[in-house]
Scaffold this active site. Structure first.
Site, PDB file in Angstrom:
ATOM      1  CG  HIS A 246      -2.095   0.923   1.080  1.00 51.43           C
ATOM      2  ND1 HIS A 246      -1.992   2.281   1.273  1.00 51.43           N
ATOM      3  CD2 HIS A 246      -3.381   0.681   0.727  1.00 51.43           C
ATOM      4  CE1 HIS A 246      -3.181   2.827   1.049  1.00 51.43           C
ATOM      5  NE2 HIS A 246      -4.040   1.887   0.718  1.00 51.43           N
TER       6      HIS A 246
ATOM      7  CG  ASP B 209      -8.214  -3.152  -3.068  1.00 48.27           C
ATOM      8  OD1 ASP B 209      -9.418  -2.936  -3.002  1.00 48.27           O
ATOM      9  OD2 ASP B 209      -7.364  -2.261  -3.202  1.00 48.27           O
TER      10      ASP B 209
HETATM   11  N1  ACO Z   1       4.218  -7.368  -5.203  1.00 46.50           N
HETATM   12  C1  ACO Z   1       5.557  -7.520  -5.277  1.00 46.50           C
HETATM   13  N2  ACO Z   1       6.448  -6.559  -4.975  1.00 46.50           N
HETATM   14  C2  ACO Z   1       5.948  -5.384  -4.587  1.00 46.50           C
HETATM   15  C3  ACO Z   1       4.568  -5.146  -4.470  1.00 46.50           C
HETATM   16  C4  ACO Z   1       3.692  -6.202  -4.793  1.00 46.50           C
HETATM   17  N3  ACO Z   1       2.367  -6.070  -4.689  1.00 46.50           N
HETATM   18  N4  ACO Z   1       4.359  -3.882  -4.051  1.00 46.50           N
HETATM   19  C5  ACO Z   1       5.558  -3.342  -3.903  1.00 46.50           C
HETATM   20  N5  ACO Z   1       6.529  -4.244  -4.224  1.00 46.50           N
HETATM   21  C6  ACO Z   1       7.974  -4.066  -4.113  1.00 46.50           C
HETATM   22  C7  ACO Z   1       8.527  -3.202  -5.209  1.00 46.50           C
HETATM   23  O1  ACO Z   1       8.902  -3.961  -6.329  1.00 46.50           O
HETATM   24  C8  ACO Z   1       9.688  -2.563  -4.508  1.00 46.50           C
HETATM   25  O2  ACO Z   1      10.726  -3.513  -4.436  1.00 46.50           O
HETATM   26  P1  ACO Z   1      12.280  -3.055  -4.558  1.00 46.50           P
HETATM   27  O3  ACO Z   1      12.508  -2.180  -3.362  1.00 46.50           O
HETATM   28  O4  ACO Z   1      13.033  -4.330  -4.550  1.00 46.50           O
HETATM   29  O5  ACO Z   1      12.366  -2.307  -5.853  1.00 46.50           O
HETATM   30  C9  ACO Z   1       9.189  -2.333  -3.094  1.00 46.50           C
HETATM   31  O6  ACO Z   1       8.192  -3.363  -2.883  1.00 46.50           O
HETATM   32  C10 ACO Z   1       8.546  -0.974  -2.873  1.00 46.50           C
HETATM   33  O7  ACO Z   1       7.593  -0.752  -3.876  1.00 46.50           O
HETATM   34  P2  ACO Z   1       7.009   0.656  -4.281  1.00 46.50           P
HETATM   35  O8  ACO Z   1       6.611   0.603  -5.718  1.00 46.50           O
HETATM   36  O9  ACO Z   1       7.912   1.749  -3.833  1.00 46.50           O
HETATM   37  O10 ACO Z   1       5.715   0.730  -3.399  1.00 46.50           O
HETATM   38  P3  ACO Z   1       4.565   1.784  -3.589  1.00 46.50           P
HETATM   39  O11 ACO Z   1       4.229   2.313  -2.262  1.00 46.50           O
HETATM   40  O12 ACO Z   1       4.866   2.781  -4.639  1.00 46.50           O
HETATM   41  O13 ACO Z   1       3.376   0.875  -4.164  1.00 46.50           O
HETATM   42  C11 ACO Z   1       1.333  -0.170  -4.448  1.00 46.50           C
HETATM   43  C12 ACO Z   1       2.188   0.694  -3.526  1.00 46.50           C
HETATM   44  C13 ACO Z   1       1.089   0.573  -5.781  1.00 46.50           C
HETATM   45  C14 ACO Z   1      -0.020  -0.400  -3.788  1.00 46.50           C
HETATM   46  C15 ACO Z   1       2.054  -1.509  -4.702  1.00 46.50           C
HETATM   47  O14 ACO Z   1       2.314  -2.155  -3.476  1.00 46.50           O
HETATM   48  C16 ACO Z   1       1.302  -2.424  -5.658  1.00 46.50           C
HETATM   49  O15 ACO Z   1       1.463  -2.286  -6.874  1.00 46.50           O
HETATM   50  N6  ACO Z   1       0.485  -3.379  -5.103  1.00 46.50           N
HETATM   51  C17 ACO Z   1      -0.283  -4.261  -5.935  1.00 46.50           C
HETATM   52  C18 ACO Z   1      -1.576  -3.575  -6.400  1.00 46.50           C
HETATM   53  C19 ACO Z   1      -2.573  -3.405  -5.272  1.00 46.50           C
HETATM   54  O16 ACO Z   1      -2.860  -4.312  -4.513  1.00 46.50           O
HETATM   55  N7  ACO Z   1      -3.137  -2.185  -5.199  1.00 46.50           N
HETATM   56  C20 ACO Z   1      -4.169  -1.846  -4.194  1.00 46.50           C
HETATM   57  C21 ACO Z   1      -3.645  -0.883  -3.194  1.00 46.50           C
HETATM   58  S1  ACO Z   1      -4.779  -0.683  -1.861  1.00 46.50           S
HETATM   59  C22 ACO Z   1      -5.922   0.413  -2.365  1.00 46.50           C
HETATM   60  O17 ACO Z   1      -5.779   1.147  -3.298  1.00 46.50           O
HETATM   61  C23 ACO Z   1      -7.227   0.486  -1.584  1.00 46.50           C
END
Ligand code: ACO
Length: 434
Positions: A306, A364
């Protein structure tokens, strides 16, 4: 009044200005830089409003680092456990928990607006049978502005209040009928002897030929989803509602703008992506190879992580329990989709890749599973989110409209296009060489 200030100095001119720092009840202090253009002739640059507090609000507070979500000061855990969706609507709208007579009066004032004008049913028939129900929602909620001329004066607080109640009351009817239209079922009508959530389930799933039997675990699971999604401070759809409302547009049009924003996969669509992912994995035996591909960076594990909650999404803790309870009650744990979901949850929570990055299941992940177990098709998931979030949009809109100095929202920009130049007559233009 705090005397905390921040001084901004322009190194080019040596001019500086003192900005007051404002403190809220909780959360980060904010720098009030409204005088920046006047004092230093500059604007701030903040794409996607990542560091901008766009308004003052007393409705919802989130602390993503600590995993806290409060509605009007009350922790979401307490509301999800002890409250009802209609009581949460009252709380968000008026700021306090209702007394029993206040709740009864509010419940009835919502119920009296649950019916749709029959003319609105004609709007559904204009859609193709395979139209996305969110398209119907955007259109039909926007069309409400063409009705109800008794309450269209947004300068009148009584009219604003009536429009707010109408929106909260009519959303389940509109949503249920969008489902019925795509399923080829006859439109249904609200039953005001039922409470908000029972009425919604009945309108959605009942068929004229036999009585609908309620499953109370299912009803409670849906009610919890609705409470958890009721508001989330200045998210994209709520900010859209406020922005549209700042032009003094009618609340039904503002809500339609909010619904359009919510439809995007980056906002309301993640729960749908969770189910698609589970369908792709197909069987728990495929999980390890799927996780390996995620670790290699091929794609993300949907329903995990998140942007705001870096500790744990407090909503996910609550909904997880509700999800497990529902699957047991429906005897659905052993269906491949849900078995895969539960195994995925177990493996990911133990895997160092996810633990180190603080990637927990988010709301979600579980709402997708619950809605699927309740029988909602994938394209209704965001509709369910919209029904729940309507109260948040309405409460935030009402709060904004009550501000004595409300002005139209008008962000600025950093212009990077062509510098001023003179028009070239057609005969003198040369083809650009690539
Ligand atoms: N699966 C695998 N790896 C992930 C995920 C994931 N779901 N989310 C983040 N990471 C990893 C990234 O690859 C990154 O790894 P690294 O440091 O090795 O490069 C690290 O975790 C940090 O990721 P960021 O992109 O900086 O995290 P951010 O806060 O920008 O992303 C987000 C948040 C968009 C929700 C992300 O976690 C994601 O894409 N999740 C999947 C989609 C999802 O479930 N969205 C719903 C969100 S809840 C809502 O809107 C109510």
């Amino acid at each position: 009044m705090s005397n905390h200030t921040v001084t901004i100095t322009d190194n080019a001119t040596g001019k500086s200005m003192i900005c007051p720092v404002k403190m809220g009840t909780h959360g980060h202090p904010v720098i009030d830089c409204q005088a920046l253009p006047k004092e230093l002739g500059m604007f701030t640059f903040d794409p996607a409003f990542v560091t901008t507090a766009s308004c003052e609000s007393a409705i919802t507070f989130i602390d993503g680092d600590k995993g806290i979500l409060l509605y009007r000061g009350y922790p979401i855990e307490q509301l999800a456990e002890q409250s009802s969706f209609i009581e949460v609507c009252y709380l968000l709208l008026y700021g306090e928990l209702p007394t029993p007579p206040q709740l009864e009066e509010f419940t009835w004032s919502v119920k009296k607006y649950t019916l749709l004008h029959e003319g609105l049913l004609g709007f559904y028939r204009g859609f193709r049978h395979d139209a996305h129900p969110m398209a119907m929602l955007v259109g039909i909620v926007g069309a409400l502005s063409g009705y109800y001329h008794d309450s269209l004066d947004i300068k009148d607080p009584e009219h604003r209040h009536r429009s707010a109640l109408r929106l909260v009351a009519k959303m389940p009817t509109i949503a249920a009928n969008s489902y019925r239209y795509i399923m080829g079922r006859p439109f249904s009508y609200p039953r005001n002897d039922l409470d908000y959530v029972h009425n919604f389930m009945n309108m959605t799933f009942s068929i004229p030929s036999e009585p609908y039997v309620f499953n109370e675990t299912a009803i409670r699971a849906l009610e919890i989803i609705m409470i958890l999604h009721a508001d989330h401070e200045q998210n994209a759809s709520t900010s859209t509602v406020r922005l549209a409302g700042s032009s003094q547009a009618h609340p039904f049009s503002c809500a339609a703008a909010g619904i359009a924003t919510l439809w995007g996969p980056a906002h309301g669509g993640a729960n749908e992506a969770v189910i698609r992912m589970l369908q792709e994995i197909a069987h728990p035996k495929n999980i390890p190879s799927y996780i390996e591909r995620i670790k290699k960076g091929d794609f993300r594990l949907m329903g995990f992580g998140h942007r705001v909650y870096k500790n744990y999404d407090p909503r996910a803790k609550i909904i997880r329990e509700s999800c497990h309870r529902l699957l047991t009650e429906l005897n659905a744990e052993h269906l491949p989709l849900f078995e895969t979901a539960m195994e995925l949850e177990r493996i990911a929570l133990e895997d160092s890749y996810f633990i180190e990055r603080k990637l927990y299941p988010n709301v979600d992940f579980y709402s997708g599973i619950i809605l699927s177990a309740l029988g909602f098709p994938l394209n209704m998931f965001t509709v369910m989110f919209a029904v729940s979030r309507t109260i948040g949009w309405v409460a935030q809109w009402m709060e904004m409209m009550d501000e004595p100095n409300m002005r139209i929202a008008r962000p600025r920009q950093l212009y990077t296009g062509a510098a001023q130049r003179n028009y070239i007559p057609m005969s003198q233009r040369q083809t650009l060489k690539s």
